[in-house]
Design an enzyme around this catalytic site. Structure first.
Site, PDB file in Angstrom:
ATOM      1  N   HIS A  78      -8.494 -51.069  -6.325  1.00 18.92           N
ATOM      2  CA  HIS A  78      -7.530 -50.388  -7.187  1.00 18.92           C
ATOM      3  C   HIS A  78      -7.224 -51.090  -8.516  1.00 18.92           C
ATOM      4  O   HIS A  78      -6.668 -50.478  -9.424  1.00 18.92           O
ATOM      5  CB  HIS A  78      -6.223 -50.223  -6.402  1.00 18.92           C
ATOM      6  CG  HIS A  78      -5.404 -49.051  -6.801  1.00 18.92           C
ATOM      7  ND1 HIS A  78      -5.417 -48.526  -8.078  1.00 18.92           N
ATOM      8  CD2 HIS A  78      -4.535 -48.283  -6.109  1.00 18.92           C
ATOM      9  CE1 HIS A  78      -4.587 -47.504  -8.134  1.00 18.92           C
ATOM     10  NE2 HIS A  78      -4.043 -47.330  -6.957  1.00 18.92           N
ATOM     11  N   LYS A 134      -1.848 -23.862  -5.296  1.00 18.28           N
ATOM     12  CA  LYS A 134      -0.975 -23.905  -6.477  1.00 18.28           C
ATOM     13  C   LYS A 134      -0.720 -22.505  -7.017  1.00 18.28           C
ATOM     14  O   LYS A 134       0.154 -22.307  -7.854  1.00 18.28           O
ATOM     15  CB  LYS A 134      -1.547 -24.844  -7.537  1.00 18.28           C
ATOM     16  CG  LYS A 134      -2.956 -24.557  -7.975  1.00 18.28           C
ATOM     17  CD  LYS A 134      -3.475 -25.663  -8.894  1.00 18.28           C
ATOM     18  CE  LYS A 134      -4.934 -25.435  -9.224  1.00 18.28           C
ATOM     19  NZ  LYS A 134      -5.532 -26.540  -9.956  1.00 18.28           N
ATOM     20  N   LEU A 169       6.836 -22.006 -11.331  1.00 19.42           N
ATOM     21  CA  LEU A 169       7.288 -23.340 -10.933  1.00 19.42           C
ATOM     22  C   LEU A 169       6.104 -24.302 -10.960  1.00 19.42           C
ATOM     23  O   LEU A 169       4.977 -23.916 -10.659  1.00 19.42           O
ATOM     24  CB  LEU A 169       7.876 -23.315  -9.514  1.00 19.42           C
ATOM     25  CG  LEU A 169       9.164 -22.512  -9.320  1.00 19.42           C
ATOM     26  CD1 LEU A 169       9.488 -22.376  -7.840  1.00 19.42           C
ATOM     27  CD2 LEU A 169      10.331 -23.158 -10.063  1.00 19.42           C
ATOM     28  N   SER A 174       3.385 -41.420  -8.586  1.00 15.91           N
ATOM     29  CA  SER A 174       2.752 -42.037  -9.751  1.00 15.91           C
ATOM     30  C   SER A 174       2.756 -41.092 -10.945  1.00 15.91           C
ATOM     31  O   SER A 174       2.432 -39.915 -10.801  1.00 15.91           O
ATOM     32  CB  SER A 174       1.302 -42.394  -9.435  1.00 15.91           C
ATOM     33  OG  SER A 174       1.257 -43.276  -8.361  1.00 15.91           O
ATOM     34  N   SER A 216       1.178 -40.878 -14.879  1.00 15.07           N
ATOM     35  CA  SER A 216       0.179 -41.497 -15.742  1.00 15.07           C
ATOM     36  C   SER A 216       0.782 -41.878 -17.093  1.00 15.07           C
ATOM     37  O   SER A 216       1.457 -41.076 -17.735  1.00 15.07           O
ATOM     38  CB  SER A 216      -0.974 -40.517 -15.970  1.00 15.07           C
ATOM     39  OG  SER A 216      -1.859 -41.056 -16.932  1.00 15.07           O
ATOM     40  N   THR A 275       0.482 -46.791 -15.019  1.00 16.58           N
ATOM     41  CA  THR A 275       1.396 -45.829 -14.378  1.00 16.58           C
ATOM     42  C   THR A 275       2.851 -46.241 -14.530  1.00 16.58           C
ATOM     43  O   THR A 275       3.160 -47.407 -14.774  1.00 16.58           O
ATOM     44  CB  THR A 275       1.140 -45.738 -12.854  1.00 16.58           C
ATOM     45  OG1 THR A 275       1.365 -47.023 -12.274  1.00 16.58           O
ATOM     46  CG2 THR A 275      -0.263 -45.263 -12.548  1.00 16.58           C
ATOM     47  N   ARG A 310      10.394 -31.730 -12.720  1.00 13.13           N
ATOM     48  CA  ARG A 310       9.490 -31.483 -13.847  1.00 13.13           C
ATOM     49  C   ARG A 310       9.967 -32.260 -15.081  1.00 13.13           C
ATOM     50  O   ARG A 310       9.175 -32.873 -15.811  1.00 13.13           O
ATOM     51  CB  ARG A 310       9.478 -29.971 -14.119  1.00 13.13           C
ATOM     52  CG  ARG A 310       8.577 -29.479 -15.223  1.00 13.13           C
ATOM     53  CD  ARG A 310       7.123 -29.608 -14.875  1.00 13.13           C
ATOM     54  NE  ARG A 310       6.478 -30.506 -15.834  1.00 13.13           N
ATOM     55  CZ  ARG A 310       5.246 -30.952 -15.722  1.00 13.13           C
ATOM     56  NH1 ARG A 310       4.509 -30.616 -14.702  1.00 13.13           N
ATOM     57  NH2 ARG A 310       4.736 -31.756 -16.616  1.00 13.13           N
TER      58      ARG A 310
END
Length: 626
Positions: free
Chosen positions: A343, A419, A427, A454, A456, A465, A504
């Site tokens: 990672h 989705k 939404l 996380s 970006s 992050t 959001r």
């Protein structure tokens, strides 16, 4: 700790006009130099956000105590102001005030094994081959596909990715090939050989715990074709049929301090040192795995997740790895395949972009059979195993066995919708899934918990992050109301929408560099660097609770029908990763068996129910069509 990324819209390099006149080598640099630097958020803003994030997860008394500490910390002329000025100075002097600190604290100084605790695995769709021929043909095509992607990295012609119209930092793509982590007694390092005078031209192939150096370029610099690679893989397979070899690779799965000691013992011998260097320098690794024991279809996915994450143990494929290697592709004879990656070099999205490209590439038919020219025998990497090294291998085997037995992992394909449904309700799919996770957790435990998602920071030069904190007062109000019969359905819908919008909003702030988690970490590290005593806000119970992420989550979207997974970051927590496809969602959920309170399958069950209940709630109250 993987990177959230909204589905990045890939547009070609073109926002800096003079590129056509530039040499390729300056193209990447020009793009990178044009990116904004990561800002240091205002101190008061971050502390206000911190206090707000504590409300759903600490008691009123703890919160009041923390509020006092925060007020003292940010007092005019106080320690907070001094540390903030230090951070701002650092931001002016460095390309990114956070990136080096983050690499060290999150990865290189982290002493737990990389296996399960740090390195994510990815499960790719099961391929339709069931024999050795199919395994080697697919592996050959996959290798050819990665080399094809590598051309774009070498020529610096990778299409720049965009998020919300803003170009993203592409640096991580340049870290994932020809690189390897190297253990150290207190801190590891990462070696990248791609920019050396003679960049590597070989990959590492592992079969039956035996490592091979396979040159994948001809002397004129052209890559081997899939047909030619296939012939070489057959040679490797035929010369590694013995199954009594010591699994040297298993050493890389151990605790980092133990591995660092064993590493120094191992490389004292020149033969061993040369073999290790060959693995470290190779472009990437391909693991040709033995088939795992047969299980029923519903258990199959979770078994393969384990195979990708840790190899299944020393009796199965865990010795068929070099876990320090940045990229290891895994192909088994029964059609299961995927990868595990170290990672430190990159987050999930660049890895998945590479995977999407390679999986599409493997579907292309071979148009012309390439000529079978005589090719040199791939070089077998030898290891001299002393009694001391054998003892280190035995200890690593035992430790890994305990870790594997402790890991509880479930892969769930949620088939009811993808989705498409949240989007039809206007939404955010990611926020919708995060609220379902909050609801599932609350229904099991009767409380909210510190939740990490996380975000970006790739809008900024060398960005990695930050944290989106999914547990908010809005999410807590919604999850409490969901099963409360005194709250009307209409009110529940409003609370759900409000919670989704709040998430959001947090996401948007985080990707603009305005979240508080990395800022607080920076202030803490600045205090250590300045040799001042640790400020009280970092020694506080609330801070410990806030940093103990019972839910560590990541959205890693892909075009390929795959899923990523990783272990929980705390002993009594969960690791949750998901890939929302158009009409279904792939989830992985992990926990530790040693914790009686956590159970991955139970969380998966409650998550499925939460998603269905939230859909039913919204469908019972259709939005007024404007």
């Amino acid at each position: 700790m993987l990177a959230f990324a909204a589905r990045t819209v890939v547009k070609p390099l073109g926002f800096l006009k003079p590129f056509s006149l530039m040499k390729a080598s300056s193209r990447f640099k020009a793009h990178q130099d044009a990116l904004p630097r990561l800002p240091v958020p205002p101190l008061q803003q971050s502390l206000d956000h911190y206090l707000k994030a504590l409300q759903p997860i600490v008691s009123e008394e703890e919160w009041a105590h923390t509020k006092q500490l925060v007020d003292e910390f940010q007092a005019s002329g106080g320690v907070g102001e001094r540390l903030q000025k230090g951070l701002e100075r650092r931001a002016r002097k460095t390309e990114n005030w956070l990136s080096e600190w983050w690499l060290k604290t999150a990865y290189l100084q982290y002493r737990q094994p990389v296996v399960i605790y740090s390195s994510p695995g990815v499960m790719l769709p099961k391929q339709d081959f069931v024999d050795l021929q199919g395994q080697l043909r697919f592996a050959a095509k996959l290798i050819e596909g990665v080399l094809d992607f590598k051309v774009m990295i070498d020529n610096e012609t990778l299409p720049v990715e965009y998020l919300g119209g803003k170009p993203l930092c592409m640096n991580q793509y340049y870290q994932i090939l020809s690189s390897c982590r190297v253990p150290g007694p207190k801190q590891d390092t990462v070696s990248n050989f791609s920019k050396t005078k003679k960049p590597p031209t070989h990959i590492t192939v592992v079969h039956n715990y035996q490592f091979f150096e396979l040159d994948v370029y001809h002397s004129d610099g052209t890559p081997l074709t899939a047909d030619q690679i296939f012939v070489q893989l057959e040679k490797i397979w035929n010369s590694s049929l013995q199954t009594n070899k010591e699994p040297v690779g298993i050493l890389t799965s151990n605790h980092r301090n133990s591995w660092a000691k064993a590493y120094n013992t191992l490389i004292k011998d020149k033969v061993n040192r040369d073999s290790v260097r060959s693995i470290q320098k190779s472009i990437f690794t391909v693991c040709l795995d033995a088939t795992m024991p047969r299980v029923s279809e519903d258990v199959y996915r979770s078994h393969v997740a384990g195979q990708m994450l840790h190899g299944g143990g020393s009796r199965l494929n865990s010795g068929n790895r070099w876990f320090d290697k940045t990229l290891q592709f895994i192909v088994a004879e029964d059609g299961s395949c995927g990868l595990v990656y170290e990672h430190a070099a990159a987050e999930g999205p660049p890895i998945v972009t590479l995977l999407d490209y390679v999986i599409e590439y493997t579907k292309k038919p071979e148009l012309v059979r390439s000529p079978l020219v005589p090719l040199p025998m791939p070089k077998k990497l030898r290891f001299n195993i002393t009694p001391e090294i054998k003892s280190d291998i035995e200890k690593a085997k035992q430790n890994l066995s305990i870790m594997i037995q402790d890991l509880d992992i479930t892969v769930m394909v949620f088939h009811h919708f993808g989705k498409d449904f949240p989007k039809s309700e206007k939404l955010s799919p990611d926020a919708f899934i995060q609220m379902a996770l909050q609801l599932a957790y609350y229904r099991i435990y009767g409380q909210a918990c510190a939740t990490y998602e996380s975000a970006s920071l790739r809008m900024f030069h060398l960005g990695r992050t930050d944290t989106i904190r999914s547990a908010s007062m809005d999410s807590l109000t919604f999850v409490k109301a969901m099963d409360d019969s005194s709250v009307t359905e209409h009110q529940k819908v409003e609370l759900l929408r409000k919670a989704v919008q709040a998430h959001r909003g947090y996401t948007d702030r985080a990707i603009r560099g305005e979240a508080f988690d990395r800022h607080l970490l920076g202030l803490k590290l600045q205090a250590i660097e300045d040799l001042v005593s640790m400020p009280d806000i970092f020694m506080d119970t609330s801070y410990a609770i806030a940093m103990h992420f019972h839910l560590s989550t990541s959205q890693v979207p892909a075009k390929t029908d795959c899923v990523m997974f990783f272990g929980p970051v705390v002993p009594d927590g969960y690791g949750v990763c998901y890939n929302p496809m158009e009409a279904h969602i792939n989830f992985s959920l992990s926990a530790y068996n040693s914790c009686a309170e956590t159970n991955a399958a139970r969380l998966a069950h409650y998550l499925e129910k939460a998603l269905l209940d939230m859909r039913a709630l919204l469908q019972s109250h259709p939005r007024a069509k404007l």
